[in-house]
Design a protein around this motif. Structure first.
Motif, PDB file in Angstrom:
ATOM      1  N   PHE A   1      -2.118   7.189   4.451  1.00 43.99           N
ATOM      2  CA  PHE A   1      -3.337   7.195   3.652  1.00 43.99           C
ATOM      3  C   PHE A   1      -3.236   6.147   2.559  1.00 43.99           C
ATOM      4  O   PHE A   1      -2.173   5.591   2.293  1.00 43.99           O
ATOM      5  CB  PHE A   1      -3.557   8.582   3.042  1.00 43.99           C
ATOM      6  CG  PHE A   1      -2.513   8.960   2.028  1.00 43.99           C
ATOM      7  CD1 PHE A   1      -2.679   8.627   0.700  1.00 43.99           C
ATOM      8  CD2 PHE A   1      -1.369   9.646   2.400  1.00 43.99           C
ATOM      9  CE1 PHE A   1      -1.717   8.968  -0.252  1.00 43.99           C
ATOM     10  CE2 PHE A   1      -0.404   9.992   1.462  1.00 43.99           C
ATOM     11  CZ  PHE A   1      -0.582   9.647   0.146  1.00 43.99           C
ATOM     12  N   GLY A   2      -4.358   5.879   1.918  1.00 43.84           N
ATOM     13  CA  GLY A   2      -4.367   4.876   0.864  1.00 43.84           C
ATOM     14  C   GLY A   2      -4.872   5.428  -0.451  1.00 43.84           C
ATOM     15  O   GLY A   2      -5.297   6.581  -0.546  1.00 43.84           O
TER      16      GLY A   2
ATOM     17  N   THR B   1      -9.680   0.666  -0.261  1.00 42.53           N
ATOM     18  CA  THR B   1      -8.574   1.608  -0.128  1.00 42.53           C
ATOM     19  C   THR B   1      -7.315   0.809   0.185  1.00 42.53           C
ATOM     20  O   THR B   1      -7.270   0.073   1.168  1.00 42.53           O
ATOM     21  CB  THR B   1      -8.837   2.627   0.989  1.00 42.53           C
ATOM     22  OG1 THR B   1     -10.005   3.384   0.673  1.00 42.53           O
ATOM     23  CG2 THR B   1      -7.657   3.578   1.132  1.00 42.53           C
TER      24      THR B   1
ATOM     25  N   SER C   1      -3.422   0.775   1.191  1.00 42.62           N
ATOM     26  CA  SER C   1      -2.337   1.562   1.780  1.00 42.62           C
ATOM     27  C   SER C   1      -1.017   0.830   1.614  1.00 42.62           C
ATOM     28  O   SER C   1      -0.976  -0.407   1.504  1.00 42.62           O
ATOM     29  CB  SER C   1      -2.595   1.798   3.274  1.00 42.62           C
ATOM     30  OG  SER C   1      -2.505   0.587   3.989  1.00 42.62           O
ATOM     31  N   GLN C   2       0.062   1.596   1.596  1.00 36.46           N
ATOM     32  CA  GLN C   2       1.373   0.973   1.445  1.00 36.46           C
ATOM     33  C   GLN C   2       1.683   0.052   2.609  1.00 36.46           C
ATOM     34  O   GLN C   2       2.248  -1.036   2.420  1.00 36.46           O
ATOM     35  CB  GLN C   2       2.471   2.033   1.323  1.00 36.46           C
ATOM     36  CG  GLN C   2       3.872   1.418   1.271  1.00 36.46           C
ATOM     37  CD  GLN C   2       4.950   2.360   0.807  1.00 36.46           C
ATOM     38  OE1 GLN C   2       4.720   3.179  -0.069  1.00 36.46           O
ATOM     39  NE2 GLN C   2       6.124   2.251   1.391  1.00 36.46           N
TER      40      GLN C   2
END
Length: 436
Positions: free
Chosen positions: A325-326, A333, A335-336
């Protein structure tokens, strides 16, 4: 193990998806019978057909179900048949139990050992994951011993094994294989440099790095491989299930669908399908102590059945993890996995290995370790790529080496003592009973 199959399936026992499905179905009835012995599944399976249709009629088993059944509500054999007890590394507060028989461990070790680079008696294998309630260190240890390798138990939760000692062991013992999280391999590289070693040349016997336990972007994987000069071989699994997927010679992660049935749960619809994008659900087929039927791992995955040149005839998986998820930043959004791809997409010459980011409502803050002109150039390049990828305001800054990973972490040696009760007049007796 009382399986109706005389031996565990091996790669090559099936030629296509139809034969793989038939192999699964041949074992599924036994698996459901095992499950019916546990208090948790007994009522769920009353009157249920021991078939694929009977399985798909069942609701998924959740992590909360396992926590609610703590400690032995999932147990399907006598306590005297257990070989090991484990709990996952989750942070939910309540324990998630898992247990295995000796025969269950044969299946676990075989699955983990399916590495395309191979494990043999000629290998010295550094296990750098926890030897604790989690299964990860014990799993690699068992797989290595199954193939005769020499195991170096370098637990990463022990003060007795600081990074300086890891580097010494890697170098002096001519370690050939390692098992760790991907981040560990970067820390080893920094510690090796601090000790005067060159990671790519001063460890000539090293031939592969086995990694798992956290999402790994393609760019970070390439960087780790370039630093050490060896293949990075990814593994995916959990304490509750053991190894679920491993890499083929083509570098793709394949689900071990000869040893488990996999499904993809779609959170928006509640539907479960054999492939697609969603969350992984697994039914291990050779787990007698603690059978799991449609166990919902909650990991975000992309499962495909589009074939592979390796010829294994197993579905492939891309694991995003629960970190898939972000965080919202402005209108995007972040995210990693996507941000990590940008960080490790920077030229290797900039020397960026350690970084961190904070997602604020209207700004993405990023810091990374780098020196001088390289740091300035890296900051400019990363700012540009973040703008192109996310179109959000960012504050990207290089910080001096040692800011994120202090030098003492890489070079220090901890004072590990044993407990005692009698001290001299000038000794610190406050540490008497607690050894650390």
């Amino acid at each position: 193990m009382t399986s109706t199959i005389n031996r565990l399936p091996q790669i090559g026992d099936w030629r296509d998806a139809a034969e793989l499905t038939a192999l699964q179905d041949a074992q599924l009835g036994q698996t459901m019978d095992w499950a019916s012995r546990s208090p948790f599944y007994r009522s769920r399976l009353t009157g249920a057909a021991r078939t694929r249709a009977g399985l798909t009629a069942l609701p998924p088993t959740t992590k909360q179900d396992l926590r609610g059944a703590y400690p032995f509500g999932m147990l399907a054999v006598g306590r005297d048949q257990l070989a090991t007890y484990h709990e996952s590394s989750g942070t939910a507060g309540a324990p998630t139990p898992s247990y295995y028989t000796t025969d269950d461990w044969t299946d676990l070790a075989e699955r983990y050992a399916r590495k395309w680079v191979g494990i043999s008696a000629a290998d010295t294998f550094l296990v750098r994951t926890p030897y604790a309630l989690m299964i990860t260190g014990h799993l690699a240890h068992a797989a290595a011993r199954l193939h005769g390798a020499t195991v170096v138990p370098g637990d990463n939760r022990s003060l007795a094994m600081p990074y300086s000692r890891v580097v010494r062991v890697l170098h002096d013992l001519d370690v050939t294989l390692t098992w760790s999280m991907p981040t560990e391999t970067l820390l080893w590289a920094a510690a090796a440099k601090a000790a005067g070693h060159r990671p790519g040349t001063d460890f000539p016997r090293l031939r592969a790095l086995f990694v798992g336990g956290e999402p790994l972007s393609p760019a970070r994987r390439r960087r780790i491989s370039a630093i050490w000069g060896v293949p990075v071989v990814e593994e995916y699994g959990s304490t509750e299930t053991g190894s679920l997927a491993g890499e083929c010679p083509q570098g793709r992660l394949h689900l071990w669908a000869d040893r488990a049935i996999f499904e993809v749960y779609h959170p928006r619809t509640g539907e479960l399908t054999p492939t697609g994008d969603g969350q992984l659900v697994v039914t291990p087929l050779f787990r007698e102590a603690m059978p799991l039927l449609r166990y919902h791992l909650e990991d975000d995955v992309e499962v495909r059945d589009d074939g592979c040149d390796c010829g294994w005839a197993l579905p492939t998986v891309r694991v995003l993890g629960r970190a898939g998820f972000g965080y919202p930043v402005a209108a995007a959004t972040v995210s990693q996995s996507r941000l990590e791809e940008l960080v490790f997409g920077l030229p290797e010459a900039y020397g960026v290995m350690f970084w961190r980011a904070r997602a604020e409502p209207d700004l993405l803050r990023v810091e990374f370790e780098a020196e001088g002109a390289a740091g300035a150039a890296a900051a400019e390049a990363l700012t540009t790529s973040i703008r192109a990828e996310f179109d959000v305001p960012s504050d990207v800054a290089a910080v001096p080496p040692g800011s994120l990973v202090p030098e003492h972490v890489l070079t220090g040696v901890h004072d590990v003592v044993k407990p005692r009760s009698l001290f001299g007049a000038d000794e610190d007796w406050d540490r008497g009973l607690l050894y650390y």
